[in-house]
Write a protein that holds these residues in place. Structure first.
Motif, PDB file in Angstrom:
ATOM      1  N   LEU A 182      -5.317   4.587  15.460  1.00  0.00           N
ATOM      2  CA  LEU A 182      -4.417   4.548  14.263  1.00  0.00           C
ATOM      3  C   LEU A 182      -3.698   5.660  14.282  1.00  0.00           C
ATOM      4  CD1 LEU A 182      -3.328   3.105  11.681  1.00  0.00           C
ATOM      5  CD2 LEU A 182      -4.958   4.189  10.415  1.00  0.00           C
ATOM      6  N   LEU A 242      -6.425 -17.674  -1.300  1.00  0.00           N
ATOM      7  CA  LEU A 242      -6.424 -16.700  -2.476  1.00  0.00           C
ATOM      8  C   LEU A 242      -7.371 -17.566  -3.523  1.00  0.00           C
ATOM      9  CD1 LEU A 242      -3.054 -15.406  -3.790  1.00  0.00           C
ATOM     10  CD2 LEU A 242      -5.022 -13.993  -2.976  1.00  0.00           C
ATOM     11  N   PRO A 247      -4.839  -7.039   2.321  1.00  0.00           N
ATOM     12  CA  PRO A 247      -6.147  -6.663   3.396  1.00  0.00           C
ATOM     13  C   PRO A 247      -7.279  -7.320   2.920  1.00  0.00           C
ATOM     14  CG  PRO A 247      -5.794  -4.669   1.941  1.00  0.00           C
ATOM     15  CD  PRO A 247      -4.695  -5.637   1.322  1.00  0.00           C
ATOM     16  N   ALA A 273      -2.180  -0.334   6.798  1.00  0.00           N
ATOM     17  CA  ALA A 273      -2.123   1.254   6.681  1.00  0.00           C
ATOM     18  C   ALA A 273      -1.068   1.558   7.766  1.00  0.00           C
ATOM     19  CB  ALA A 273      -3.185   2.055   6.750  1.00  0.00           C
ATOM     20  N   MET A 329       2.274   0.526   6.898  1.00  0.00           N
ATOM     21  CA  MET A 329       2.956   1.044   5.433  1.00  0.00           C
ATOM     22  C   MET A 329       3.421   2.624   5.836  1.00  0.00           C
ATOM     23  SD  MET A 329       0.058  -0.054   2.785  1.00  0.00           S
ATOM     24  CE  MET A 329       0.793   1.057   1.339  1.00  0.00           C
ATOM     25  N   GLY A 344       6.970   2.835   6.155  1.00  0.00           N
ATOM     26  CA  GLY A 344       7.679   2.308   5.329  1.00  0.00           C
ATOM     27  C   GLY A 344       7.678   0.895   5.015  1.00  0.00           C
ATOM     28  N   PRO A 396       3.727  -3.934   2.602  1.00  0.00           N
ATOM     29  CA  PRO A 396       3.180  -5.080   2.696  1.00  0.00           C
ATOM     30  C   PRO A 396       3.229  -6.054   1.337  1.00  0.00           C
ATOM     31  CG  PRO A 396       1.590  -3.634   2.378  1.00  0.00           C
ATOM     32  CD  PRO A 396       2.876  -2.810   2.424  1.00  0.00           C
ATOM     33  N   GLY A 397       3.412  -7.416   1.394  1.00  0.00           N
ATOM     34  CA  GLY A 397       3.629  -8.047   0.266  1.00  0.00           C
ATOM     35  C   GLY A 397       3.973  -9.641   0.947  1.00  0.00           C
ATOM     36  N   PRO A 398       4.134 -10.423  -0.219  1.00  0.00           N
ATOM     37  CA  PRO A 398       4.461 -11.888  -0.017  1.00  0.00           C
ATOM     38  C   PRO A 398       5.855 -11.862   0.721  1.00  0.00           C
ATOM     39  CG  PRO A 398       3.562 -11.833  -2.279  1.00  0.00           C
ATOM     40  CD  PRO A 398       3.804 -10.188  -1.585  1.00  0.00           C
ATOM     41  N   LEU A 399       6.536 -10.987   0.645  1.00  0.00           N
ATOM     42  CA  LEU A 399       7.966 -10.963   1.119  1.00  0.00           C
ATOM     43  C   LEU A 399       8.140 -10.451   2.675  1.00  0.00           C
ATOM     44  CD1 LEU A 399       9.946 -10.175  -2.166  1.00  0.00           C
ATOM     45  CD2 LEU A 399       9.369 -12.196  -1.285  1.00  0.00           C
ATOM     46  N   GLY A 458      -6.493   5.208   7.135  1.00  0.00           N
ATOM     47  CA  GLY A 458      -5.682   4.147   6.590  1.00  0.00           C
ATOM     48  C   GLY A 458      -5.654   4.293   4.912  1.00  0.00           C
ATOM     49  N   GLY A 473      -7.958  -2.916  -2.238  1.00  0.00           N
ATOM     50  CA  GLY A 473      -7.068  -4.056  -1.680  1.00  0.00           C
ATOM     51  C   GLY A 473      -7.948  -5.536  -2.352  1.00  0.00           C
ATOM     52  N   THR A 476      -6.417  -8.300  -4.676  1.00  0.00           N
ATOM     53  CA  THR A 476      -6.309  -9.462  -4.302  1.00  0.00           C
ATOM     54  C   THR A 476      -7.276 -10.510  -5.815  1.00  0.00           C
ATOM     55  OG1 THR A 476      -7.004  -8.877  -2.234  1.00  0.00           O
ATOM     56  CG2 THR A 476      -7.518 -11.478  -2.481  1.00  0.00           C
ATOM     57  N   LEU A 497      -4.343 -11.377  -7.673  1.00  0.00           N
ATOM     58  CA  LEU A 497      -3.342 -12.135  -7.098  1.00  0.00           C
ATOM     59  C   LEU A 497      -3.950 -13.613  -7.205  1.00  0.00           C
ATOM     60  CD1 LEU A 497      -2.261 -10.061  -3.961  1.00  0.00           C
ATOM     61  CD2 LEU A 497      -0.808 -10.620  -5.893  1.00  0.00           C
ATOM     62  N   GLY A 498      -5.134 -13.612  -7.083  1.00  0.00           N
ATOM     63  CA  GLY A 498      -6.006 -15.161  -6.872  1.00  0.00           C
ATOM     64  C   GLY A 498      -6.084 -15.601  -8.182  1.00  0.00           C
ATOM     65  N   ALA A 539       2.200   2.287  -4.484  1.00  0.00           N
ATOM     66  CA  ALA A 539       2.674   1.850  -3.228  1.00  0.00           C
ATOM     67  C   ALA A 539       1.883   0.266  -2.905  1.00  0.00           C
ATOM     68  CB  ALA A 539       2.245   2.821  -2.412  1.00  0.00           C
ATOM     69  N   ALA A 540       0.577   0.484  -3.308  1.00  0.00           N
ATOM     70  CA  ALA A 540      -0.096  -0.914  -3.012  1.00  0.00           C
ATOM     71  C   ALA A 540       0.343  -2.279  -3.728  1.00  0.00           C
ATOM     72  CB  ALA A 540      -1.510  -0.736  -3.227  1.00  0.00           C
ATOM     73  N   SER A 597       3.448  -2.472  -4.703  1.00  0.00           N
ATOM     74  CA  SER A 597       5.024  -2.669  -4.975  1.00  0.00           C
ATOM     75  C   SER A 597       5.772  -3.942  -4.383  1.00  0.00           C
ATOM     76  CB  SER A 597       5.731  -1.357  -4.201  1.00  0.00           C
ATOM     77  OG  SER A 597       6.159  -1.650  -2.935  1.00  0.00           O
ATOM     78  N   GLY A 598       5.072  -4.475  -3.191  1.00  0.00           N
ATOM     79  CA  GLY A 598       5.336  -5.681  -2.566  1.00  0.00           C
ATOM     80  C   GLY A 598       5.203  -6.938  -3.559  1.00  0.00           C
ATOM     81  N   HIS A 599       4.308  -6.853  -4.170  1.00  0.00           N
ATOM     82  CA  HIS A 599       3.723  -7.938  -5.124  1.00  0.00           C
ATOM     83  C   HIS A 599       4.252  -8.091  -6.303  1.00  0.00           C
ATOM     84  CE1 HIS A 599       0.425  -8.575  -2.316  1.00  0.00           C
ATOM     85  NE2 HIS A 599       0.217  -7.286  -2.032  1.00  0.00           N
ATOM     86  N   LYS A 624       7.683  -6.928  -6.503  1.00  0.00           N
ATOM     87  CA  LYS A 624       9.040  -7.278  -6.151  1.00  0.00           C
ATOM     88  C   LYS A 624       9.044  -8.769  -6.098  1.00  0.00           C
ATOM     89  CE  LYS A 624      10.745  -3.226  -4.044  1.00  0.00           C
ATOM     90  NZ  LYS A 624       9.878  -2.610  -2.884  1.00  0.00           N
ATOM     91  N   SER A 625       7.801  -9.384  -5.574  1.00  0.00           N
ATOM     92  CA  SER A 625       8.014 -10.851  -5.400  1.00  0.00           C
ATOM     93  C   SER A 625       7.266 -11.622  -6.745  1.00  0.00           C
ATOM     94  CB  SER A 625       7.056 -11.456  -4.240  1.00  0.00           C
ATOM     95  OG  SER A 625       5.918 -11.097  -4.478  1.00  0.00           O
ATOM     96  N   LYS A 666       4.546 -11.622  -7.942  1.00  0.00           N
ATOM     97  CA  LYS A 666       3.095 -12.259  -7.985  1.00  0.00           C
ATOM     98  C   LYS A 666       2.116 -11.506  -8.858  1.00  0.00           C
ATOM     99  CE  LYS A 666       3.571 -14.949  -4.549  1.00  0.00           C
ATOM    100  NZ  LYS A 666       3.822 -16.337  -4.630  1.00  0.00           N
ATOM    101  N   SER A 671       7.700   7.329   3.033  1.00  0.00           N
ATOM    102  CA  SER A 671       7.386   5.821   3.133  1.00  0.00           C
ATOM    103  C   SER A 671       6.135   5.096   3.175  1.00  0.00           C
ATOM    104  CB  SER A 671       7.685   5.866   5.149  1.00  0.00           C
ATOM    105  OG  SER A 671       6.928   6.860   5.741  1.00  0.00           O
ATOM    106  N   VAL A 672       5.013   6.228   2.959  1.00  0.00           N
ATOM    107  CA  VAL A 672       3.619   5.408   2.314  1.00  0.00           C
ATOM    108  C   VAL A 672       3.687   5.408   0.906  1.00  0.00           C
ATOM    109  CG1 VAL A 672       2.172   6.239   4.272  1.00  0.00           C
ATOM    110  CG2 VAL A 672       2.554   7.583   2.385  1.00  0.00           C
TER     111      VAL A 672
END
Lengths: 508, 325
Positions: free
Chosen positions: A50, A141, A325, A335, A338, A341, A344-347, B38, B188, B192, B195-196, B207-208, B210-212, B214-215, B217, B287-288
């Motif tokens: 990694l 899920l 994950p 990771a 990430m 930059g 991760p996500g549904p998009l 990670g 994680g 989850t 989310l479920g 950071a963990a 943020s994607g969810h 935005k969408s 979820k 970026s992380v």
């Protein structure tokens, strides 16, 4: 469909650039080598690599790591087949028939079928990932703790029903494994159990030292005590290629293993080792000649090896489609992207089409690379058997210890490895089957966690298991199988399938 | 004429020579990370180590010693030779483990006074997120709902006394609300579970989630930071909403075993001070999605002490799980 094709075209335009191809190749090569090292599995491999990917761009990073991942899933089979030493935990099942095939002089075909099975499973997995990722991910899920509890129970019932040999000895070994799995911190109350004040033991006993110890070290000890050393083999070229008969026997197991592995791999938190165990159980059950299992049945290599590579691909579904994950391995891979930059996500698929499709296409390419890389190497690997055991075994012992140490940089793990080696030696002398120990150790913490999580969700009400359709269905199915399994015990005189096949005698 | 000044001069010269020989650092420094690659500790440690290498002119190598929620790696560092060549990228959980050990009358893996602070590198407030089907848009509505259904809402965490459990307990204690707790095996799996739809809410790293977010979820409700998080400017903090004591960060800071010579400590502090200004470091941390919050040893020490006190008190309040039932 058109969208998928466009995406795939974009993907191949990324994946077939020379630099990506080179990294896919390097990843597969490193992965295969890492997988072959006893103790070092895919997680250790990609964890070690990694940091090196932080300087690369995200597509290259993920292609490289994915190559290591499925390379290691495949590479684990090599030492299992040749020396009965699992290269990584998911290859435990391959040891049984793979090594028996080696003793029969069929090491080449076993390795070749493992490579072909991995290729087919990998390809099935990519196709599944490409076409079904979003749908399957939503389904995955819905697997919460109650569903997971039901799945694990179902798995245990299936295995109890399908295991061969003396039921008593198998159950004793499974119980020993389950009890080993009790060591460590109780996740729901915070108490530590049976850890003898060792901080290292509060996470429990790792599967790697136990599997490598029980199978690998005990094998070395056994051969040291053997009256006559196993003769050094000198395989001929024609012995390397599977016969028409072996191909024919492998088709079914490879296909079933691929699909089964993929489906199990999708479910968050499930382990590849379960996929290979269940596949082995099913193959033995559906086989017309189950008595061949344990004595070098190629189905026993083809099924589990395909299943564990199928599971490796399946694990990417929730990772890419949802950005979550679901296993330590996909966590490390997330990771890796990430750091660049890419959040991760549904998009992810919409926002990073080049990453997603490049990755998918590189998996096609990677699987071909793996096959091209490994089929010619079968000859090289088989020739390892020419090394006299007096030189080979000390080296293997070194690799076992080094590999086990490097997973967590832990000396405690090395001690566990050595103790397990001695225990494995004694148990095998008494004719116990060791695979259920490994399975019990893996299942115990997962089953305990999910059962207690379910009860925590419901406030202690067991009705949660019959209120949720997926969980209920699996439990009912498990119950039916359980009743089938105990039927011969209750209705004496009726013969069980094991007795019909003459399987109730011991196997070793 | 006495020989004493001469002896003294000789001794001084010797000491100087010895000092020159011991010019810190003369070899590679090991940075221990008590978590697998990670994770937050690892993704903070690697860019920090890379930037420190440039300053120190010696390699700074990362060693991952995961196990027991960080206790293994922390204990390894606590008991390492205090020469400055073994340092630890600690996470805030370093303060929780001894408190939990005490609660369970366990042999402590290490004590906090075995460490000396070097510098705080980053601190991320956790953010409370709920499943979108939960009909709450604000903290007020959430608390009202939880009060109306005591013990019916459930939250997931990264594990008992873990980094995502402590902030939730802090909130529950301050708002006097009861909820069910679903411990999982990490950040994680905790996310989850939301989310479920298996639990209604959780605390998540910025950071963990943020994607969810935005969408759509998950829905962010409130942040544990002292100030609003730059990536979530519209999300209020607990402090703004009147919960003065509810403040929580997952922080990452460099610490070493107590007894590192002052000279070495000064070099290390100076290296981190320059490292956090390194453009590559800044870019990687951005970026992380980690907020760089540099604090030098004295301020970091004060910050850590206050944080450790707050967490230790909280562990006592949470108490043993079965004792509450």
């Amino acid at each position: 469909m058109g969208e998928t094709l466009d995406g795939l075209l974009l993907g191949f335009s990324v994946a077939l650039t020379p630099s990506i191809l080179v990294y896919a190749f390097v990843g597969c090569l490193i992965g295969t080598l890492v997988g072959m090292m006893p103790g070092l599995g895919p997680l250790a491999g990609i964890s070690l690599l990694l940091p090196a990917t932080f300087g690369l761009n995200p597509i290259i990073a993920i292609v490289l790591l994915a190559g290591v991942y499925y390379g290691a899933m495949y590479g684990g089979s090599t030492t299992s087949i040749l020396m009965r030493i699992p290269g990584e935990a998911a290859s435990v099942m391959t040891c049984v028939d793979g090594y028996a095939m080696t003793l029969n002089g069929r090491a080449g075909p076993a390795l070749a079928i493992a490579a072909i099975g991995s290729f087919v499973a990998g390809t099935v997995g990519v196709v599944g990932l490409m076409l079904l990722a979003p749908t399957l991910a939503q389904w995955a899920l819905r697997f919460g703790p109650p569903e997971y509890t039901a799945l694990l129970l179902l798995g245990l019932f299936v295995l109890a029903y399908m295991s061969g040999g003396s039921t008593l000895k198998t159950l004793a070994m499974a119980a020993a494994g389950l009890m080993l799995g009790m060591i460590g911190i109780d996740v729901m109350s915070g108490y530590t159990r049976f850890n003898f004040d060792l901080v290292e033991l509060s996470d429990g006993v790792g599967i790697v030292p136990v599997a490598v110890g029980l199978f690998g070290i005990s094998e070395i000890l056994l051969s040291a005590g053997a009256e006559a050393m196993p003769s050094v083999q000198r395989p001929q070229l024609r012995d390397l290629i599977p016969s028409r008969e072996e191909f024919r026997r492998s088709v079914g197991p490879v296909c079933r293993g691929s699909v089964l592995g993929f489906l199990i791999g999708i479910i968050p938190g499930s382990a590849h080792i379960i996929a290979s165990f269940v596949s082995y159980g099913i193959e033995r059950r559906v086989s017309k000649t189950p008595e061949r299992f344990g004595k070098g049945a190629i189905e026993g290599v083809a099924g589990p090896e395909s299943a564990n590579n199928g599971a490796a691909s399946g694990a990417f579904v929730p990772m890419l489609a949802l950005g979550i994950p679901t296993s330590p391995i996909t966590a490390v891979m997330l990771a890796a992207i990430m750091v660049h930059g890419v959040l991760p996500g549904p998009l992810l698929i919409q926002q990073q089409p080049e990453l997603f499709w490049g990755f998918v296409a590189s998996m096609y390419v990677g699987n071909v690379v793996l096959l091209v890389l490994n089929l010619p190497l079968v000859g090289v690997f088989v020739n390892l058997l020419r090394i006299p055991y007096g030189y080979l075994y000390p080296c293997i012992l070194c690799f076992c210890i080094l590999g086990t140490y490097s997973v967590n940089n832990s000396v405690t793990d090395v001690w566990i490895l050595l103790v397990m080696g001695v225990i494995g030696y004694v148990l095998r002398k008494f004719g116990y089957d060791l695979a259920p120990v490994a399975l019990g150790l893996v299942l115990a913490p997962m089953l305990e966690l999910s059962l207690r999580q379910s009860l925590s969700m419901s406030g202690g009400d067991y009705a949660i298991f019959v209120e949720r359709p997926i969980a209920t269905t699996m439990l009912v199915l498990g119950l039916v199988i359980f009743l089938l399994a105990v039927k011969p015990l209750i209705l004496k005189g009726r013969k069980d399938w094991r007795a019909v096949m003459g399987l109730d005698k011991e196997i070793t | 004429m006495s020989t004493r000044p001469l002896v003294a001069a000789a001794l001084a010269a010797f000491a100087l020579a010895a000092g020159a020989q011991e010019q810190f650092p003369s070899r590679a420094i090991t940075m221990v990370v008590a978590f697998p690659p990670g994770g937050v500790a690892d993704t903070t440690a690697r860019p920090t180590a890379a930037a420190m290498e440039k300053v120190l002119g010696q390699p700074v190598t990362i060693t991952n010693r995961p196990g027991a929620g960080g206790a293994v790696g922390n204990a390894v560092t606590a008991n390492a030779k205090p020469d400055g060549y073994t340092i630890l990228m600690a996470l805030s959980s370093i303060s929780v483990i001894p408190a939990a050990d005490e609660l369970f009358h366990r042999k402590p893996a290490y004590a906090l006074d075995q460490f000396v602070p070097i510098a705080l590198v980053s601190a991320d407030p956790t953010i409370l997120v709920v499943h979108p089907s939960l009909p709450v848009k604000s903290l007020k509505e959430l608390v009202a709902l939880a009060r109306a259904k005591p013990g019916e809402l459930s939250f997931s965490s990264s594990g008992l006394y873990g980094a995502l459990h402590m902030p939730m307990e802090m909130f529950l204690y301050a708002s006097k609300v009861k909820m069910r707790h679903l411990p999982t095996t990490g950040g994680g799996p905790a996310l989850t579970a939301v989310l479920g739809g298996h639990v209604e809410l959780t605390a998540g790293g910025p950071a963990a989630i943020s994607g969810h977010v935005k969408s759509g979820k998950v829905r962010p409700i409130v942040s544990w930071g002292a100030e609003r998080h730059p990536s979530y400017p519209e999300i209020p903090t607990f402090r703004e909403l009147g919960y003065k004591d509810v403040e929580y960060y997952i922080w990452a800071g460099l610490v070493g075993p107590r007894g590192i010579p002052d000279a070495a400590l000064t070099v290390l502090r100076g290296a981190v001070r320059k490292a956090v200004e390194d453009p590559v470091f800044k870019k990687t941390m951005a970026s992380v999605g980690s907020l760089v919050q540099y604090k030098d040893a004295p301020e970091f020490g004060k910050y850590w002490e206050a944080d450790a006190k707050r967490l230790a008190r909280l562990v006592k309040i949470v108490g043993k799980v079965e004792a509450k039932k």
